[in-house]
Design an enzyme around this catalytic site. Structure first.
Site: not given
Ligand code: PA5
Length: 528
Positions: A322, A351, A455
């Protein structure tokens, strides 16, 4: 000479971190003994950018935000007294709250004490807490943990049936930085419904970890939940483990969070070194850069030879992919950067997919993680002079050597043992490596436009589903094919999506399906 047997080569590429009981062996990565000048220059720029970031520059320009996860384990570093106090007081508040729960000063509505934690969150708000809880679980844990990290109804049912009649002694931690993530919101609504069905007041069992004034924060305030803990805009989701996101669950588990934070802080000191060869995070970033030619051409396969580290690959997959998986660089040029991460654990994977690693495409490098201490107590010998742990190490050393013989590079991180301090340090090591590598390749590691786009896309689909249902209900006598519905809704470009939505609604008994010879001429109508 075969490099696997070269003691000289090993010594050249072995970095020991006695402060933390860590070492890093990159002797099987085929890197030159001396850092090339061109890479050295990139590193000097990366170190400068990291220094700027740590003193509070806007290191996340797209979102116009500071990037402050390093302050979480060393508040003195924060750029203002206000942030420093926020960080320190939050740690104190977390410890205080956990103590009140453990000492039964805070009790649930209809039970003697809180014995379980149900953590609701996703991505950065779940992966690291899950990993840490699993890695440090022991018989002395103060509470039993359950996780909901999705909007899968069946998954929710599974976890909730495991919890069964223990709901009255369960503390629900709802974690969402933005406070508006639908998966977490849905899980919360489902869970809340079950509390209410059991005649339990959800607010007397619920805690929120979220940004100030987010939807979740407002709800928790309005309903007077047990407690609210803050998340700040200068902490990214995937680097939030040392905030309340990770430290609250850890404290409730009964872990010494100061030790976790200390491990991260010590690793931070070591990863601020300006000499690349002595800086473990810089060494990792160099290996990634070298292996994938600075374009992520090779995947990183994570192979911890330790069951407790099973979830590390999943956690790291998010942290790395990410952060580094970006279309544009900082100058706006299209670069399609990234570093693919997958893995599970050894020797189990020997395995499974290790067959391909040994003989298939050489499109990866491996990161082995070795833990020297086998187990808490002395175990049996499975053969004279040999333990299960000897086998575990044997499989790891044998695999790294076999891969190398076949032209597949690997590096090994060795930890003396797994404990709160070493886990804090391990996470901090990779957080810094990701930041440095992002600088080497010139991208913003701290935003996630792809996640945000996902989203939004789901929101459009939900809207379409509502339109379909409304239309069918408003014409209860009529039946429609997907194509005819698309015509009426004047959205023929979405006929495929409409078809899939109708199939899903019908499979769950929410509309009726009248099948036909062809799947495409099946008709749908509202339930009577
Ligand atoms: O690293 C990030 O920003 C994302 O993966 C968020 O952690 C994830 O989308 C969850 O978001 P939130 O904590 O706002 O619910």
């Amino acid at each position: 000479m075969n490099k696997t047997s070269s003691w000289e080569n090993f010594q050249q590429h072995y970095l020991e971190l006695p402060e933390l009981g860590f070492s890093l062996d990159t002797s099987l990565m085929n890197v030159p003994d001396v850092l090339p000048n061109s890479v050295e220059k990139l590193f000097q720029r990366a170190f400068q950018q990291m220094q700027d970031l740590e003193v509070g520059s806007i290191a996340n320009p797209d979102e116009n935000r500071m990037v402050g996860h390093y302050w979480l384990r060393y508040p003195e570093l924060a750029p203002s007294a206000e942030i420093k106090n926020l960080v320190s007081s939050t740690v104190e508040n977390i410890q205080q709250f956990a103590q009140e729960i453990h000492q039964k000063k805070l009790r649930p509505q209809k039970a003697d004490s809180f014995r379980n934690v149900l953590l609701l969150g996703i991505g950065g708000s779940a992966l690291a807490p899950q990993f840490m809880q699993n890695a440090l679980a022991s018989e002395s844990d103060c509470m039993q943990f359950y996780f909901l990290d999705n909007t899968d109804p069946d998954g929710i049912d599974q976890v909730m049936s495991e919890l069964g009649d223990k709901l009255n002694s369960t503390l629900a931690l709802v974690i969402s930085k933005s406070g508006g993530t639908k998966e977490t919101r849905n899980a919360m609504l489902e869970v809340r419904h079950l509390y209410e069905k059991s005649a339990l007041d959800f607010s007397r069992h619920a805690v929120a970890v979220t940004g100030e004034k987010s939807q979740l924060d407002q709800l928790a305030e309005r309903e007077n939940w047990l407690r609210r803990f803050p998340m700040w805009d200068w902490v990214g989701g995937r680097t939030s483990v040392f905030s309340a996101v990770g430290m609250l669950p850890a404290a409730l588990q009964g872990l010494d969070i100061k030790k976790i934070l200390h491990g991260a802080k010590v690793m931070d000191e070591l990863t601020r070194r300006k000499d690349v060869a002595k800086n473990p995070a810089a060494v990792l970033a160099w290996m990634w850069h070298h292996a994938g030619a600075g374009r992520g051409e090779k995947a990183m396969v994570m192979l911890p030879y330790k069951d407790r580290l099973l979830l590390f690959s999943r956690y790291l997959q998010q942290l790395v992919m990410e952060s580094l998986g970006k279309e544009k660089d900082l100058e706006g040029k299209t670069v399609h950067q990234g570093l693919s991460v997958y893995g599970n654990k050894g020797s189990t994977d020997q395995h499974a997919f290790v067959q391909q690693l040994r003989e298939g495409p050489a499109d990866f490098f491996v990161t082995f993680i070795e833990v020297l201490k086998d187990r808490k107590n002395v175990g049996i010998e499975v053969e004279p002079g040999i333990t299960s742990g000897d086998y575990l190490q044997g499989f790891m050393l044998g695999t790294s050597s076999a891969l190398f013989q076949n032209g597949r590079p690997s590096l090994t991180i060795t930890l003396d043992e797994i404990n709160p301090q070493s886990l804090g340090a391990l996470i901090a090591l990779f957080e810094r490596a990701v930041g440095l590598y992002a600088s080497l390749i010139g991208i913003n590691a701290y935003h996630q436009p792809g996640v945000e786009a996902g989203k939004r896309a789901a929101g459009d689909v939900i809207e379409l589903s509502l339109k379909i249902q409304f239309l069918l209900k408003s014409r209860p006598e009529q039946q429609y094919t997907a194509a005819s519905l698309a015509e009426i809704l004047e959205d023929t470009a979405k006929t495929v999506t409409i078809f899939k939505l109708l199939e899903h609604l019908a499979a769950n008994g929410r509309v009726q399906k009248i099948s036909s010879d062809s799947p495409f001429s099946a008709e749908f109508k509202a339930n009577p």
